[in-house]
Design a protein around this motif. Structure first.
Motif, PDB file in Angstrom:
ATOM      1  N   GLY A 377      33.313  20.762 -22.560  1.00  0.00           N
ATOM      2  CA  GLY A 377      33.337  22.162 -22.967  1.00  0.00           C
ATOM      3  C   GLY A 377      32.666  23.070 -21.946  1.00  0.00           C
ATOM      4  N   PRO A 378      32.717  24.388 -22.193  1.00  0.00           N
ATOM      5  CA  PRO A 378      32.241  25.367 -21.207  1.00  0.00           C
ATOM      6  C   PRO A 378      30.724  25.424 -21.033  1.00  0.00           C
ATOM      7  CG  PRO A 378      32.989  26.467 -23.200  1.00  0.00           C
ATOM      8  CD  PRO A 378      33.339  25.018 -23.354  1.00  0.00           C
ATOM      9  N   ASP A 379      29.977  24.672 -21.868  1.00  0.00           N
ATOM     10  CA  ASP A 379      28.541  24.575 -21.593  1.00  0.00           C
ATOM     11  C   ASP A 379      28.264  23.489 -20.554  1.00  0.00           C
ATOM     12  OD1 ASP A 379      29.344  22.685 -23.452  1.00  0.00           O
ATOM     13  OD2 ASP A 379      27.460  22.696 -24.572  1.00  0.00           O
ATOM     14  N   HIS A 380      29.347  22.908 -20.008  1.00  0.00           N
ATOM     15  CA  HIS A 380      29.245  21.965 -18.891  1.00  0.00           C
ATOM     16  C   HIS A 380      30.015  22.542 -17.704  1.00  0.00           C
ATOM     17  CE1 HIS A 380      28.123  19.492 -22.258  1.00  0.00           C
ATOM     18  NE2 HIS A 380      27.855  18.483 -21.498  1.00  0.00           N
ATOM     19  N   PRO A 381      29.576  23.709 -17.214  1.00  0.00           N
ATOM     20  CA  PRO A 381      30.338  24.322 -16.125  1.00  0.00           C
ATOM     21  C   PRO A 381      30.327  23.434 -14.875  1.00  0.00           C
ATOM     22  CG  PRO A 381      28.218  25.438 -16.415  1.00  0.00           C
ATOM     23  CD  PRO A 381      28.353  24.459 -17.544  1.00  0.00           C
ATOM     24  N   VAL A 382      31.272  23.716 -13.998  1.00  0.00           N
ATOM     25  CA  VAL A 382      31.421  22.918 -12.776  1.00  0.00           C
ATOM     26  C   VAL A 382      31.241  23.845 -11.577  1.00  0.00           C
ATOM     27  CG1 VAL A 382      33.054  21.517 -11.440  1.00  0.00           C
ATOM     28  CG2 VAL A 382      33.013  21.338 -13.933  1.00  0.00           C
ATOM     29  N   HIS A 383      30.438  23.430 -10.616  1.00  0.00           N
ATOM     30  CA  HIS A 383      30.314  24.209  -9.383  1.00  0.00           C
ATOM     31  C   HIS A 383      31.683  24.223  -8.704  1.00  0.00           C
ATOM     32  CE1 HIS A 383      29.233  25.384  -5.347  1.00  0.00           C
ATOM     33  NE2 HIS A 383      28.019  25.690  -5.761  1.00  0.00           N
ATOM     34  N   PRO A 384      32.166  25.391  -8.305  1.00  0.00           N
ATOM     35  CA  PRO A 384      33.545  25.450  -7.776  1.00  0.00           C
ATOM     36  C   PRO A 384      33.783  24.554  -6.572  1.00  0.00           C
ATOM     37  CG  PRO A 384      32.522  27.652  -7.836  1.00  0.00           C
ATOM     38  CD  PRO A 384      31.515  26.698  -8.398  1.00  0.00           C
ATOM     39  N   LEU A 385      32.723  24.227  -5.827  1.00  0.00           N
ATOM     40  CA  LEU A 385      32.919  23.358  -4.661  1.00  0.00           C
ATOM     41  C   LEU A 385      32.588  21.901  -4.963  1.00  0.00           C
ATOM     42  CD1 LEU A 385      31.537  25.825  -1.988  1.00  0.00           C
ATOM     43  CD2 LEU A 385      33.903  25.089  -2.244  1.00  0.00           C
ATOM     44  N   LEU A 386      32.315  21.603  -6.239  1.00  0.00           N
ATOM     45  CA  LEU A 386      32.042  20.211  -6.628  1.00  0.00           C
ATOM     46  C   LEU A 386      32.971  19.793  -7.772  1.00  0.00           C
ATOM     47  CD1 LEU A 386      28.106  20.204  -6.750  1.00  0.00           C
ATOM     48  CD2 LEU A 386      29.554  19.150  -5.010  1.00  0.00           C
ATOM     49  N   PRO A 387      34.282  19.918  -7.549  1.00  0.00           N
ATOM     50  CA  PRO A 387      35.200  19.596  -8.656  1.00  0.00           C
ATOM     51  C   PRO A 387      35.018  18.156  -9.145  1.00  0.00           C
ATOM     52  CG  PRO A 387      36.390  19.773  -6.567  1.00  0.00           C
ATOM     53  CD  PRO A 387      34.997  20.283  -6.317  1.00  0.00           C
TER      54      PRO A 387
END
Ligand code: SAH
Length: 400
Positions: A377-387
């Motif tokens: 879910g969105p409380d586990h965001p992803v760094h855009p450069l660490l897909p």
């Protein structure tokens, strides 16, 4: 007040021409990109450092561990920003504002490492209890400042360090779980989608509750409306099982942990569905084989196992495991029913996982369609450069 971290941190030098990726915003520098001279090697693992180019130009401030492959993790891109309690409090406030926008109640992953600007740190908020996981020597060193900042921003009733990941060994860290402030008398309540669960931050797995599956549990519960029966494999404390039992007439939950099943039973009772739920302490593959020999088939089968691959070398065996799990689980799905299957192995890609699931379903002699491919879910965001840090992969299929 001078903390060990507010003095000007030592410099570490990027090798010539190796500044592009970090300069572009990637938060890591690998050990083979850094000049590992005697001065760099003498920096204690986890200390703050300034990453600079060979010409001395500042790149980032962050934590440094000369002994790990990911040697430098960037916290700030501004040379004048000290990484101290105030800095961490700022990151916590920003992360909190995002979660409060996403959720009405204080139950979520508050900090998801790099994506929330605090590389290596996990913080789960279980109401008044905060559970931290320090994944790096840098975070271990910063823990006093993190605890002070957390107190300032949230004032939690209890704080637990759940530092039990075996991956900590790579950073030269011990494993332990400890209550560091407040009081905790056993499991705490977690509210999710209008239901109440019980999680044990000290004795449970990871932080005690898997927030990452929240949306997937809601989707499975949605599919389970008016369903006959649901099988929840690797049920842990009953997240999928109790949610599904809101609609399904019978839910069978299987897990190898008696402690987890006890909490699952408590959750079933608390939510008024104990009569529909059966909890079985058994190895999931043993349960699958035993059930295959019997007549019962399920409208929904959920399989959310622990990571099958903890390191790269485990990947081939893990892929076989997912194929077998998909095959046996698919065999228990009633015609027209659903299979929800997940992988939380960091080292298994979404493509590889989907291929094994497809292979297993086909081996079971079943046809069907993928309805949803989701992650955390969105409380586990992803760094855009660490897909690649989007570790959770899950598929929902309908089978004919
Ligand atoms: N689905 C759960 C999370 C599962 S975590 C949720 O939504 O919260 C993985 C679970 O698998 C743990 O509870 C662990 O006890 C269980 N487990 C690990 N190995 C197992 C095995 N061989 N058979 C059955 N359960 C197992």
């Amino acid at each position: 007040m001078t903390s060990p971290h507010s003095a000007s941190p030592p410099r570490v030098y990027l090798l010539h021409g190796r500044d592009k990726r970090v300069g572009f915003g990637h938060p890591w520098a690998y050990s083979n990109e850094i000049r590992m001279d005697a001065a760099a090697k003498a920096i204690p693992p986890g200390a703050l450092a300034q990453l600079v180019r060979v010409d001395g130009k500042f790149v980032a401030t962050g934590t440094f561990n000369p002994k790990t492959l990911i040697a430098f993790r960037a916290f700030a891109r501004d040379a004048d920003t000290p990484i101290d309690r105030a800095f961490i409090a700022g990151r916590l406030r920003a992360a909190l504002a995002l979660r409060e926008r996403l959720y009405a109640k204080p139950f979520y992953r508050l900090i998801h490492a790099e994506a929330d600007g605090l590389p290596g740190l996990i913080v789960d908020r279980l109401g008044g209890t905060c559970v931290l996981q320090a994944g790096t020597a840098g975070i271990e060193t910063l823990t006093p400042e993190i605890l002070a900042a957390l107190d300032e921003v949230l004032g939690p009733r209890a704080v637990v360090l759940a530092n039990e990941s075996p991956l900590r060994a790579l950073e030269g860290l011990e494993t332990y779980a400890r209550l560091v402030s407040g009081e905790l008398s056993g499991p705490v309540e977690v509210e999710e989608s209008g239901l109440v669960f019980f999680a044990d931050p000290l004795g449970g797995q990871k932080t005690g509750w898997f927030f990452d599956q929240r949306d997937n549990r809601a989707f499975v519960a949605h599919l389970a409306r008016d369903a006959g029966s649901v099988l929840d494999l690797y049920s842990y404390v009953g997240g999928f099982a109790v949610a599904a039992a809101q609609g399904a007439r019978r839910v069978l939950a299987v897990d190898s942990s008696a402690a987890a099943l006890d909490l699952a039973k408590r959750a079933a009772a608390k939510n008024g569905v104990a009569g529909r739920c059966e909890f079985r302490k058994q190895d999931a593959f043993d349960a699958l084989e035993a059930l295959a020999a019997g007549p019962e088939r399920f409208d929904i089968v959920v399989a959310d196992p622990p990571p099958f691959a903890r390191s790269k070398k485990d990947v081939p065996a893990a892929l076989k495991g997912y194929r077998k799990l998909a095959r046996l689980a698919a065999g228990l799905v009633a015609p027209g029913g659903f299979l929800f299957i997940a992988s939380c192995s960091h080292n298994v890609t979404a493509e590889a996982f989907a291929l094994e699931v497809a292979g297993g379903v086909s081996r079971a002699g079943r046809e069907g369609r993928v309805l949803r491919a989701t992650g955390a879910g969105p409380d586990h965001p992803v760094h855009p450069l660490l897909p690649e840090t989007a570790y959770l992969k899950s598929l929902t299929l309908q089978l004919d």
